[in-house]
Design a protein around this motif. Structure first.
Motif, PDB file in Angstrom:
ATOM      1  N   VAL A   1     -99.485  69.873 -93.697  1.00 48.12           N
ATOM      2  CA  VAL A   1     -98.280  70.539 -93.178  1.00 48.12           C
ATOM      3  C   VAL A   1     -97.806  71.589 -94.178  1.00 48.12           C
ATOM      4  CG1 VAL A   1     -95.905  70.216 -92.418  1.00 48.12           C
ATOM      5  CG2 VAL A   1     -97.627  68.446 -91.942  1.00 48.12           C
ATOM      6  N   PRO A   2     -97.601  72.849 -93.756  1.00 49.21           N
ATOM      7  CA  PRO A   2     -97.166  73.891 -94.696  1.00 49.21           C
ATOM      8  C   PRO A   2     -95.816  73.572 -95.332  1.00 49.21           C
ATOM      9  CG  PRO A   2     -97.949  74.857 -92.640  1.00 49.21           C
ATOM     10  CD  PRO A   2     -97.840  73.390 -92.397  1.00 49.21           C
ATOM     11  N   HIS A   3     -95.742  73.745 -96.651  1.00 52.04           N
ATOM     12  CA  HIS A   3     -94.516  73.593 -97.424  1.00 52.04           C
ATOM     13  C   HIS A   3     -94.323  74.871 -98.240  1.00 52.04           C
ATOM     14  CE1 HIS A   3     -95.000  69.419 -96.303  1.00 52.04           C
ATOM     15  NE2 HIS A   3     -93.899  69.070 -96.938  1.00 52.04           N
ATOM     16  N   VAL A   4     -93.185  75.501 -98.096  1.00 52.11           N
ATOM     17  CA  VAL A   4     -92.918  76.761 -98.779  1.00 52.11           C
ATOM     18  C   VAL A   4     -92.373  76.491-100.175  1.00 52.11           C
ATOM     19  CG1 VAL A   4     -91.582  78.908 -98.734  1.00 52.11           C
ATOM     20  CG2 VAL A   4     -92.504  77.956 -96.611  1.00 52.11           C
ATOM     21  N   ILE A   5     -92.949  77.159-101.169  1.00 51.83           N
ATOM     22  CA  ILE A   5     -92.494  77.003-102.550  1.00 51.83           C
ATOM     23  C   ILE A   5     -91.179  77.753-102.743  1.00 51.83           C
ATOM     24  CG2 ILE A   5     -92.988  77.517-104.973  1.00 51.83           C
ATOM     25  CD1 ILE A   5     -95.947  77.211-104.353  1.00 51.83           C
ATOM     26  N   GLY A   6     -90.172  77.038-103.227  1.00 48.16           N
ATOM     27  CA  GLY A   6     -88.888  77.639-103.527  1.00 48.16           C
ATOM     28  C   GLY A   6     -88.548  77.460-104.997  1.00 48.16           C
ATOM     29  N   HIS A   7     -88.127  78.532-105.641  1.00 47.25           N
ATOM     30  CA  HIS A   7     -87.782  78.484-107.062  1.00 47.25           C
ATOM     31  C   HIS A   7     -86.280  78.278-107.196  1.00 47.25           C
ATOM     32  CE1 HIS A   7     -87.645  80.554-111.241  1.00 47.25           C
ATOM     33  NE2 HIS A   7     -87.866  79.257-111.351  1.00 47.25           N
ATOM     34  N   VAL A   8     -85.899  77.192-107.867  1.00 50.70           N
ATOM     35  CA  VAL A   8     -84.481  76.879-108.103  1.00 50.70           C
ATOM     36  C   VAL A   8     -84.285  76.755-109.617  1.00 50.70           C
ATOM     37  CG1 VAL A   8     -83.889  75.867-105.884  1.00 50.70           C
ATOM     38  CG2 VAL A   8     -85.078  74.470-107.555  1.00 50.70           C
ATOM     39  N   PRO A   9     -84.213  77.871-110.327  1.00 48.24           N
ATOM     40  CA  PRO A   9     -84.227  77.859-111.795  1.00 48.24           C
ATOM     41  C   PRO A   9     -83.076  77.096-112.430  1.00 48.24           C
ATOM     42  CG  PRO A   9     -83.623  80.026-110.954  1.00 48.24           C
ATOM     43  CD  PRO A   9     -84.102  79.235-109.789  1.00 48.24           C
ATOM     44  N   GLY A  10     -81.930  77.016-111.752  1.00 48.57           N
ATOM     45  CA  GLY A  10     -80.792  76.346-112.359  1.00 48.57           C
ATOM     46  C   GLY A  10     -80.774  74.844-112.173  1.00 48.57           C
ATOM     47  N   ALA A  11     -81.668  74.320-111.344  1.00 50.28           N
ATOM     48  CA  ALA A  11     -81.701  72.875-111.084  1.00 50.28           C
ATOM     49  C   ALA A  11     -82.537  72.160-112.141  1.00 50.28           C
ATOM     50  CB  ALA A  11     -82.249  72.613-109.692  1.00 50.28           C
ATOM     51  N   ARG A  12     -82.573  70.847-112.048  1.00 53.39           N
ATOM     52  CA  ARG A  12     -83.383  70.029-112.959  1.00 53.39           C
ATOM     53  C   ARG A  12     -84.312  69.145-112.151  1.00 53.39           C
ATOM     54  NH1 ARG A  12     -79.317  67.846-117.770  1.00 53.39           N
ATOM     55  NH2 ARG A  12     -78.688  69.909-118.562  1.00 53.39           N
ATOM     56  N   GLY A  13     -85.373  68.719-112.806  1.00 57.81           N
ATOM     57  CA  GLY A  13     -86.275  67.786-112.147  1.00 57.81           C
ATOM     58  C   GLY A  13     -87.717  68.232-112.067  1.00 57.81           C
ATOM     59  N   GLY A  14     -88.036  69.400-112.618  1.00 58.10           N
ATOM     60  CA  GLY A  14     -89.432  69.845-112.615  1.00 58.10           C
ATOM     61  C   GLY A  14     -89.833  70.415-111.275  1.00 58.10           C
ATOM     62  N   ALA A  15     -90.443  69.584-110.434  1.00 54.05           N
ATOM     63  CA  ALA A  15     -90.829  69.995-109.080  1.00 54.05           C
ATOM     64  C   ALA A  15     -90.849  68.762-108.198  1.00 54.05           C
ATOM     65  CB  ALA A  15     -92.197  70.674-109.081  1.00 54.05           C
ATOM     66  N   TRP A  16     -90.420  68.947-106.961  1.00 55.31           N
ATOM     67  CA  TRP A  16     -90.422  67.834-106.023  1.00 55.31           C
ATOM     68  C   TRP A  16     -90.616  68.380-104.614  1.00 55.31           C
ATOM     69  CZ3 TRP A  16     -86.199  69.798-108.446  1.00 55.31           C
ATOM     70  CH2 TRP A  16     -85.145  70.255-107.645  1.00 55.31           C
ATOM     71  N   ILE A  17     -90.939  67.474-103.704  1.00 61.64           N
ATOM     72  CA  ILE A  17     -91.261  67.866-102.331  1.00 61.64           C
ATOM     73  C   ILE A  17     -90.187  67.358-101.387  1.00 61.64           C
ATOM     74  CG2 ILE A  17     -92.932  67.586-100.455  1.00 61.64           C
ATOM     75  CD1 ILE A  17     -95.111  67.357-102.586  1.00 61.64           C
ATOM     76  N   GLU A  18     -89.709  68.264-100.556  1.00 60.46           N
ATOM     77  CA  GLU A  18     -88.799  67.944 -99.465  1.00 60.46           C
ATOM     78  C   GLU A  18     -89.477  68.363 -98.164  1.00 60.46           C
ATOM     79  OE1 GLU A  18     -85.099  69.904-100.143  1.00 60.46           O
ATOM     80  OE2 GLU A  18     -84.559  68.653-101.884  1.00 60.46           O
ATOM     81  N   PRO A  19     -88.934  67.939 -97.019  1.00 56.98           N
ATOM     82  CA  PRO A  19     -89.562  68.365 -95.762  1.00 56.98           C
ATOM     83  C   PRO A  19     -89.694  69.884 -95.673  1.00 56.98           C
ATOM     84  CG  PRO A  19     -87.984  66.617 -95.330  1.00 56.98           C
ATOM     85  CD  PRO A  19     -87.832  66.982 -96.784  1.00 56.98           C
ATOM     86  N   GLY A  20     -90.931  70.338 -95.628  1.00 55.58           N
ATOM     87  CA  GLY A  20     -91.196  71.759 -95.479  1.00 55.58           C
ATOM     88  C   GLY A  20     -91.038  72.596 -96.732  1.00 55.58           C
ATOM     89  N   ARG A  21     -90.714  71.967 -97.868  1.00 56.14           N
ATOM     90  CA  ARG A  21     -90.470  72.750 -99.080  1.00 56.14           C
ATOM     91  C   ARG A  21     -91.022  72.046-100.314  1.00 56.14           C
ATOM     92  NH1 ARG A  21     -84.379  74.524 -99.787  1.00 56.14           N
ATOM     93  NH2 ARG A  21     -84.054  72.264 -99.785  1.00 56.14           N
ATOM     94  N   ILE A  22     -91.438  72.844-101.282  1.00 52.36           N
ATOM     95  CA  ILE A  22     -91.723  72.372-102.636  1.00 52.36           C
ATOM     96  C   ILE A  22     -90.761  73.119-103.549  1.00 52.36           C
ATOM     97  CG2 ILE A  22     -93.423  72.148-104.485  1.00 52.36           C
ATOM     98  CD1 ILE A  22     -95.615  72.388-102.377  1.00 52.36           C
ATOM     99  N   LEU A  23     -89.847  72.409-104.171  1.00 56.00           N
ATOM    100  CA  LEU A  23     -88.827  73.031-105.002  1.00 56.00           C
ATOM    101  C   LEU A  23     -89.208  72.894-106.468  1.00 56.00           C
ATOM    102  CD1 LEU A  23     -85.613  71.858-103.108  1.00 56.00           C
ATOM    103  CD2 LEU A  23     -86.860  74.018-102.912  1.00 56.00           C
ATOM    104  N   VAL A  24     -89.028  73.983-107.204  1.00 56.38           N
ATOM    105  CA  VAL A  24     -89.486  74.047-108.597  1.00 56.38           C
ATOM    106  C   VAL A  24     -88.366  74.602-109.470  1.00 56.38           C
ATOM    107  CG1 VAL A  24     -91.344  74.789-110.123  1.00 56.38           C
ATOM    108  CG2 VAL A  24     -91.756  74.644-107.668  1.00 56.38           C
TER     109      VAL A  24
END
Length: 235
Positions: free
Chosen positions: A90-113
């Motif tokens: 299933v496609p997951h779009v990479i989203g850059h969230v520079p101010g957040a913490r946690g490295g990288a994680w997967i949410e429905p439809g997204r990979i947040l970094v």
């Protein structure tokens, strides 16, 4: 086992400059040529006493084949902001969230970094490797228990030529990019390698056991034939 990697060079292949990497191997009995899916170039493996010139001669003799295979390579899918990366197919779009913490994680439809942009690709890779380790290890354990098979351990590797392997000591290894494939494909690859714990061949008994461990042999094999090269070009 690679003993020495030689500097790559640009070589014209049917008129197009192509990166050719050279690798010396203590295991190699003869010179071999293959497509390097990582770089989109070529890899020549040399026995310890073979010359670079001999490797280039092999390339020249198979230049047409090499050009055809290079032209057929799908475009590489790099881990960048906005890229759509399949997870369980299933496609997951990479989203850059520079101010957040946690490295990288997967949410429905997204990979947040999080963090600096320079670390984005590595963090996405690490995240997918962790998920592959968790998911494929659990799947292996479940199938092994049902079939009274006992793998020694499960390893996740960064391979570009095979989806899985079974060592003589019972160690199973899987390519982390399998986590990008649909679940039924992962199910088949795990079953395939588990069956090798009992049958270190591809004979009739091996396939019979494989098909008791998964109902997806035909569909998964067809999917890998169609999409395998594209899968190997992820990351």
């Amino acid at each position: 086992m690679s003993a020495e990697d030689l500097p790559p060079e640009l070589v014209p292949v049917n008129g197009a400059l192509t990166t050719v990497a050279f690798r010396r191997s203590v295991r190699a009995k003869r010179i071999s040529l293959r497509i390097d899916t990582s770089s989109g170039g070529l890899l020549i493996t040399l026995p310890m006493r073979a010359s670079r010139r001999a490797g280039l001669a092999l390339l020249q003799a198979h230049e047409g084949w090499a050009a055809e295979k290079l032209a057929a390579l799908p475009q590489a899918l790099r881990f960048t902001q906005g890229a759509a990366v399949p997870v369980h197919g299933v496609p997951h779009v990479i989203g850059h969230v520079p101010g957040a913490r946690g490295g990288a994680w997967i949410e429905p439809g997204r990979i947040l970094v999080t963090g600096e942009p320079d670390f984005l690709a590595r963090r996405v890779t690490d995240c997918l490797k962790r998920l592959a380790r968790q998911h494929l290890t659990a799947m292996t354990a479940q199938k092994a228990q049902a079939a009274a098979l006992k793998p020694k351990t499960v390893r996740i590797k960064d391979t570009r030529t095979r989806w899985g392997s079974c060592a003589p000591d019972g160690t199973l290894a899987f390519c982390w990019r399998l986590i990008c494939a649909p679940d039924y494909v992962q199910d088949y690859v795990v079953a395939h390698e588990l069956a090798h714990l009992r049958h270190m061949n591809h004979g009739q008994h091996f396939w019979a056991l494989t098909e008791t461990l998964t109902p997806h042999r035909d569909a998964a094999s067809e999917w890998l034939t169609r999409n395998g090269m594209e899968l190997l070009r992820i990351g």
